[in-house]
Scaffold this motif. Structure first.
Motif, short mmCIF file in Angstrom:
data_model
loop_
_atom_site.label_atom_id
_atom_site.label_comp_id
_atom_site.label_asym_id
_atom_site.label_seq_id
_atom_site.Cartn_x
_atom_site.Cartn_y
_atom_site.Cartn_z
N THR A 60 -44.00 -14.35 -43.52
CA THR A 60 -44.00 -13.99 -42.06
C THR A 60 -42.68 -14.24 -41.56
OG1 THR A 60 -45.01 -14.03 -40.08
CG2 THR A 60 -44.74 -16.06 -41.03
N GLN A 61 -42.11 -13.26 -40.39
CA GLN A 61 -40.91 -13.74 -39.69
C GLN A 61 -40.87 -14.95 -38.53
OE1 GLN A 61 -38.75 -9.89 -38.82
NE2 GLN A 61 -40.93 -8.98 -39.20
N SER A 62 -42.15 -15.05 -38.11
CA SER A 62 -42.40 -16.28 -36.98
C SER A 62 -43.09 -17.52 -37.69
CB SER A 62 -43.00 -15.74 -36.00
OG SER A 62 -44.31 -15.31 -36.60
N SER A 63 -43.12 -18.47 -36.92
CA SER A 63 -43.83 -19.76 -37.40
C SER A 63 -45.07 -19.22 -37.55
CB SER A 63 -43.65 -20.99 -36.38
OG SER A 63 -44.15 -20.30 -35.11
N PHE A 64 -45.80 -19.97 -38.44
CA PHE A 64 -47.08 -19.94 -38.67
C PHE A 64 -47.95 -20.98 -39.38
CE2 PHE A 64 -45.14 -19.07 -42.86
CZ PHE A 64 -46.07 -19.38 -43.68
N THR A 65 -49.16 -20.89 -39.21
CA THR A 65 -49.96 -22.03 -39.94
C THR A 65 -50.90 -21.11 -41.11
OG1 THR A 65 -51.71 -21.61 -38.28
CG2 THR A 65 -49.89 -23.52 -37.86
N ILE A 66 -51.55 -22.04 -41.67
CA ILE A 66 -52.35 -21.51 -43.00
C ILE A 66 -53.86 -22.34 -42.81
CG2 ILE A 66 -52.61 -21.15 -45.36
CD1 ILE A 66 -49.84 -21.59 -45.60
N PRO A 67 -54.82 -21.76 -41.60
CA PRO A 67 -55.89 -22.28 -41.42
C PRO A 67 -57.03 -21.66 -42.40
CG PRO A 67 -55.41 -20.95 -39.71
CD PRO A 67 -54.04 -20.99 -40.51
N LEU A 68 -56.90 -22.05 -43.39
CA LEU A 68 -57.95 -21.43 -44.63
C LEU A 68 -59.26 -21.95 -44.58
CD1 LEU A 68 -55.57 -21.19 -47.85
CD2 LEU A 68 -56.64 -19.34 -46.45
N LEU A 191 -34.56 -8.57 -20.85
CA LEU A 191 -33.62 -7.90 -21.97
C LEU A 191 -34.56 -8.23 -23.12
CD1 LEU A 191 -30.03 -9.54 -21.24
CD2 LEU A 191 -30.74 -7.24 -21.22
N ILE A 192 -35.27 -9.15 -23.41
CA ILE A 192 -36.11 -9.40 -24.57
C ILE A 192 -37.04 -8.13 -24.71
CG2 ILE A 192 -37.93 -10.63 -25.65
CD1 ILE A 192 -36.64 -13.25 -24.77
N ILE A 193 -37.49 -7.61 -23.65
CA ILE A 193 -38.62 -6.67 -23.71
C ILE A 193 -38.03 -5.10 -23.93
CG2 ILE A 193 -40.10 -5.13 -22.17
CD1 ILE A 193 -40.68 -7.69 -20.34
N ILE A 194 -36.59 -5.19 -23.43
CA ILE A 194 -35.90 -3.85 -23.60
C ILE A 194 -35.34 -3.74 -24.97
CG2 ILE A 194 -33.86 -2.64 -22.98
CD1 ILE A 194 -34.25 -3.64 -20.22
N CYS A 195 -34.82 -4.81 -25.70
CA CYS A 195 -33.97 -5.02 -26.89
C CYS A 195 -35.10 -5.26 -27.95
CB CYS A 195 -32.87 -6.11 -26.56
SG CYS A 195 -31.92 -5.60 -25.42
N GLU A 196 -36.18 -5.17 -28.02
CA GLU A 196 -37.05 -5.58 -29.15
C GLU A 196 -36.85 -4.73 -30.32
OE1 GLU A 196 -39.51 -3.47 -30.11
OE2 GLU A 196 -39.57 -2.03 -28.47
N SER A 197 -36.30 -3.41 -30.09
CA SER A 197 -35.94 -2.58 -31.20
C SER A 197 -34.82 -2.83 -31.78
CB SER A 197 -36.15 -1.24 -30.96
OG SER A 197 -37.48 -0.83 -30.57
N TYR A 201 -36.75 -9.66 -35.15
CA TYR A 201 -38.01 -10.18 -34.70
C TYR A 201 -37.68 -11.73 -34.66
CZ TYR A 201 -42.95 -11.69 -34.57
OH TYR A 201 -44.23 -12.38 -33.88
N SER A 202 -37.22 -12.29 -35.53
CA SER A 202 -37.45 -13.77 -35.53
C SER A 202 -36.24 -14.37 -34.74
CB SER A 202 -36.98 -14.37 -37.12
OG SER A 202 -35.66 -13.72 -37.45
N PHE A 203 -35.38 -13.57 -34.32
CA PHE A 203 -34.10 -13.93 -33.58
C PHE A 203 -34.66 -13.71 -31.85
CE2 PHE A 203 -30.93 -12.41 -30.45
CZ PHE A 203 -30.28 -13.54 -30.43
N LEU A 204 -35.56 -12.74 -31.53
CA LEU A 204 -35.95 -12.46 -30.43
C LEU A 204 -37.17 -13.44 -30.22
CD1 LEU A 204 -35.97 -8.71 -29.99
CD2 LEU A 204 -34.51 -10.57 -28.92
N ALA A 205 -37.97 -13.99 -31.25
CA ALA A 205 -39.10 -14.70 -31.07
C ALA A 205 -38.60 -16.18 -30.68
CB ALA A 205 -39.95 -14.86 -32.36
#
Length: 298
Positions: A60-68, A191-197, A201-205
């Protein structure tokens, strides 16, 4: 796997010489899921006393957990039914609060109520996307769009938090220097809303999360300062932010592996934001009483 924003989850089922690979996640069209659910759910069929080797890989491009969690099918559907009911109550609180305060705005013509309605819409939008419901019910075949939408809602939630904080705490008058700082937060989140494209992803997150954390701490400290100065309107606001920040600590503590994966750590952000929304509504009601009393005394 109770984490809807996960981009890719690879499941390897090794049986004798055969390897079956299943790939799920919010970067895969929803129609590819054998079990229609906002979370990646893998079906395992094992006979009694059978031994199998299973592997999983995550990306994934963002932080995550693995709650299996391994569920028996009937137990899973019962538990998932309860979670759906919980989310129905949660989103219902925001919907009712938004309608009620929109009615108040049209009644008293005070922009603070409109900014609160915008805040409620922003919080609702972020949680609706983050929890996977937007992906499941509205954009099941547009995974790339869902990831861009999540970034936009991160910017949106930061924007509405700063906007409502400025209006409610009246920083333009009482703390003009802090107000300038809040305007910078508003600009960055816009700017985050406008520049999401245009940016990864990881940088803006990371930028959005960092700015919003600083934004939240700034408003929290401002509320403490105003409360100690005798600004009565700050009391409910301060209580609301205290609860929300504590719930955020639980949530992110779980995400970084510092706290166990429980119902309260997994859903602390929803619980805290719902209580915050209710307390903000009480704060606005208290604000009306204060203004009314001041007019009577004058």
């Amino acid at each position: 796997l109770d984490y809807a924003p996960l981009d890719y989850a690879y499941f390897y089922d090794i049986k004798k010489e055969e390897i079956k690979v299943t790939v799920l996640g919010d970067m895969i069209p929803f129609s590819k899921r054998t079990i229609p659910n906002r979370n990646p759910i893998f079906e395992i069929k094992i006979r009694a006393e059978e031994t199998r080797t299973l592997y999983m890989k995550f990306s994934t491009q963002s932080s995550f957990t693995i709650p299996l969690t391994i569920w028996e099918s009937n137990s899973f559907y019962r538990a998932d039914h309860n979670v759906q009911m919980y989310y129905g109550i949660y989103f219902g609180i925001f919907f009712v609060m938004a309608l009620y305060n929109l009615f108040l705005y049209f009644s008293v013509k005070d922009n603070i109520y409109l900014s609160y309605v915008v805040y409620l819409i922003g919080m609702f939008s972020f949680m609706f996307v983050f929890s996977g419901f937007a992906y499941e019910y509205f954009f099941p075949e547009k995974p790339i769009f869902i990831n861009k939408l999540l970034i936009s809602t991160i910017g949106l939630i930061g924007f509405v938090i700063a906007l409502f904080g400025r209006n409610f705490l009246n920083t333009k008058i009482v703390l003009p220097n802090i107000d300038k700082l809040l305007k910078i937060y508003l600009l960055i989140n816009s700017l985050i809303i406008i520049c999401e494209s245009f940016f990864p992803y990881s940088f803006l997150a990371i930028v959005g999360s960092a700015v919003n954390l600083i934004n939240a701490i700034t408003l929290f400290l401002v509320a403490i300062w105003l409360f100690r100065k005798g600004f009565r309107q700050a009391r409910f606001y301060l209580l609301a932010w205290t609860i929300f920040l504590l719930s955020g600590i639980l949530f992110f503590g779980k995400n970084f592996g510092l706290l166990p994966n429980t119902f309260f750590t997994s859903h602390g952000l929803e619980i805290g934001s719902a209580l915050e929304a209710i307390l903000f509504s009480l704060a606005l009601a208290d604000r009306i009483n204060i203004i009314k009393k001041e007019k009577e005394e004058s």
